[in-house]
Design a protein around this motif. Sequence first.
Motif, PDB file in Angstrom:
ATOM      1  N   GLU A   1       0.844  -1.193   0.000  1.00 57.80           N
ATOM      2  CA  GLU A   1       0.000   0.000   0.000  1.00 57.80           C
ATOM      3  C   GLU A   1       0.878   1.240   0.000  1.00 57.80           C
ATOM      4  O   GLU A   1       1.765   1.372   0.843  1.00 57.80           O
TER       5      GLU A   1
ATOM      6  N   GLU B   1       0.267   4.171   1.033  1.00 55.84           N
ATOM      7  CA  GLU B   1       0.173   4.914   2.294  1.00 55.84           C
ATOM      8  C   GLU B   1       1.157   4.360   3.321  1.00 55.84           C
ATOM      9  O   GLU B   1       1.825   5.108   4.026  1.00 55.84           O
ATOM     10  N   LEU B   2       1.232   3.025   3.371  1.00 54.58           N
ATOM     11  CA  LEU B   2       2.150   2.409   4.319  1.00 54.58           C
ATOM     12  C   LEU B   2       3.589   2.768   3.967  1.00 54.58           C
ATOM     13  O   LEU B   2       4.418   3.051   4.840  1.00 54.58           O
TER      14      LEU B   2
ATOM     15  N   ASP C   1       4.482   5.488   2.538  1.00 54.72           N
ATOM     16  CA  ASP C   1       4.655   6.885   2.957  1.00 54.72           C
ATOM     17  C   ASP C   1       4.933   6.980   4.454  1.00 54.72           C
ATOM     18  O   ASP C   1       5.811   7.731   4.881  1.00 54.72           O
ATOM     19  N   VAL C   2       4.163   6.220   5.245  1.00 57.98           N
ATOM     20  CA  VAL C   2       4.371   6.231   6.694  1.00 57.98           C
ATOM     21  C   VAL C   2       5.828   5.912   7.007  1.00 57.98           C
ATOM     22  O   VAL C   2       6.488   6.595   7.787  1.00 57.98           O
ATOM     23  N   LEU C   3       6.345   4.869   6.347  1.00 57.56           N
ATOM     24  CA  LEU C   3       7.708   4.430   6.640  1.00 57.56           C
ATOM     25  C   LEU C   3       8.755   5.388   6.091  1.00 57.56           C
ATOM     26  O   LEU C   3       9.754   5.672   6.747  1.00 57.56           O
ATOM     27  N   LYS C   4       8.504   5.920   4.895  1.00 52.03           N
ATOM     28  CA  LYS C   4       9.457   6.872   4.308  1.00 52.03           C
ATOM     29  C   LYS C   4       9.551   8.118   5.163  1.00 52.03           C
ATOM     30  O   LYS C   4      10.632   8.681   5.331  1.00 52.03           O
TER      31      LYS C   4
ATOM     32  N   VAL D   1       8.216  -4.832   5.424  1.00 52.41           N
ATOM     33  CA  VAL D   1       6.889  -4.960   4.830  1.00 52.41           C
ATOM     34  C   VAL D   1       6.882  -5.867   3.604  1.00 52.41           C
ATOM     35  O   VAL D   1       6.132  -6.843   3.541  1.00 52.41           O
TER      36      VAL D   1
ATOM     37  N   ARG E   1       4.984  -9.586   3.485  1.00 52.56           N
ATOM     38  CA  ARG E   1       3.680  -9.598   2.826  1.00 52.56           C
ATOM     39  C   ARG E   1       3.728 -10.424   1.544  1.00 52.56           C
ATOM     40  O   ARG E   1       2.699 -10.823   1.022  1.00 52.56           O
TER      41      ARG E   1
END
Lengths: 260, 256
Positions: B146, B148-149, B151-154, B167, B171
């Motif tokens: 995803e 968004e995920l 982005d969260v990590l970046k 991730v 996955r």
Amino acid sequence: MSAFITLDGVSHAYGGLTTAPAVEGLSIAIEEGEFAAVVGPSGCGKSTLMKLATGLQFPFKGSVKVAGEMVTKPVKIAGMAFQAPTLLPWRTTLENLLLPLEIVEPHRSEMRRRRVEYAARAENLLTSVGLRGQGEKYPWELSGGMQQRTSLCRALIHEPKLLMLDEPFGALDAFTREELWCVIRDLHAARKITICLVTHDLREAVFLADRVFVMSARPGRVLVERKIDLPRPRDLDVTFTPEFQDIVQEMRSHIVRARQ
Amino acid sequence: MSSNLAVRLAPWLYTATLFIVWEAACRLFKIPTFFLPPPTAIANAFVEYWTPIYRHSLYTLSTTLIGFGMAVGFGLLLGLVVGWSRSIYAGLYPLMIGFNAIPKVAVVPILVLWFGIGFVPAVLTAFLISFFPIVVNVATGLATIEPELEDVLKALGASKLDIMRKVGIPRTLPYFFGSLKVAITLAFVGSVISESIASNYGIGNLMLQAQAQFQVPLIFAGLVALAVEGIVMYWLMAILEARMTGWAQRSGFAQA
Ligand SMILES: Nc1ncnc2c1ncn2[C@@H]1O[C@H](COP(=O)(O)OP(=O)(O)O)[C@@H](O)[C@H]1O
Ligand SMILES: [Mg+2]
């Protein structure tokens, strides 16, 4: 003193210069410790604003500054949460919370040694959002609202100076949403943290924010900036007062104009 | 629970029914054994030729497993590489599709030219035919993270390798283990094709010999031996998949 987040005359196009820009001439300044809300019609560039402010996208024109520094790579002081909770299904809730600590220094290199301490910190955070003792559950064993709380905790675990929330309550029912408003309100009151909330719910924006920014239709820029003077701490009851509803009404008329 | 029991018994029941109907049809319509032998004749062939069937099965199993093992290693590696970068993906994908479209029967003569008949071409054919689904599945798992995920990590300063480790790879595991079930059955196809064209051993070769001598029940016994090996391997892969990726199998969709 300049503001904590400053976007100055920023233009950005996803497909390069030849494509229509998502935002154009966008300027916004958010103070340290402030709770800012950004509202605007769908597709106007609100998420783009978040990505620009966190260094996930870079503008072709204008400048972005966060905490006094030009943004040239992803900022490392931000926690983010989105409409989808994006938790990892193979990790328990607690392990999901620890994920940012496995990435961010100095926690990353101290993960092994301080694991117990970190787990306790995660447990405290869960308690503060009403998820006490749920850490051993897997995300899919939690309700949507509980997953969203977990996602908020994950955004906060490394104690970021900046919290970016992109329509975090958009997929929740009205009751859960209002519960989470209070959770966010209390988190903001308890920590001196700068919050930038993107939402299309005007009541949410007015209830939570110190200042609301209204954006124009694509290409997005800030049309109106409105200070919300309602005294804090605000209770949910405030949403039924005439002052509150007047402000919401005013915002609505701005949005209607923005869409034309 | 009764529905649980029904599910457990169902495979045996369905298999038994198939053989009973088959036997009955053969007798009822007096189908000659050299055309379609009844299950009893096949069972007799099994008893009579047990030693060669056993030896050749084991041989086929070994070529298949070695080829499959190579496919797992190579497929996993190539899948990670392809999933790593969009440009590598763009560059390799048409090549792999093209390669996969080539019937592997057509490759065996080339392998024989290079390596002689027997063991090596069987292993390589098993390998060549079975790595593709593994690559595609691993790459798909990586390509569908995803945004968004990410982005969260970046926004936490995560490197591409971090995102891959935390991730991407976890996955991808359900896709990977899922592909093993497909790959192992394909590997059998590969080794048997090669054995029936260019080998003196293996079930494929046994069936070819049986055909030359018109021993139709023995041909079918070979088929059954292959099917059994295929089922057992598939079943092992399914168990492995369930063990490794239990978190991905929560759906009650097919539980009725
Ligand atoms: N990754 C992307 N690639 C190309 N165009 C995009 C991308 N993300 C957003 N856009 C376009 O940019 C505009 C602004 O998008 P976004 O910031 O997501 O709007 P909002 O969050 O306000 O709904 C939209 O018109 C959208 O189509
Ligand atoms: Mg958006």
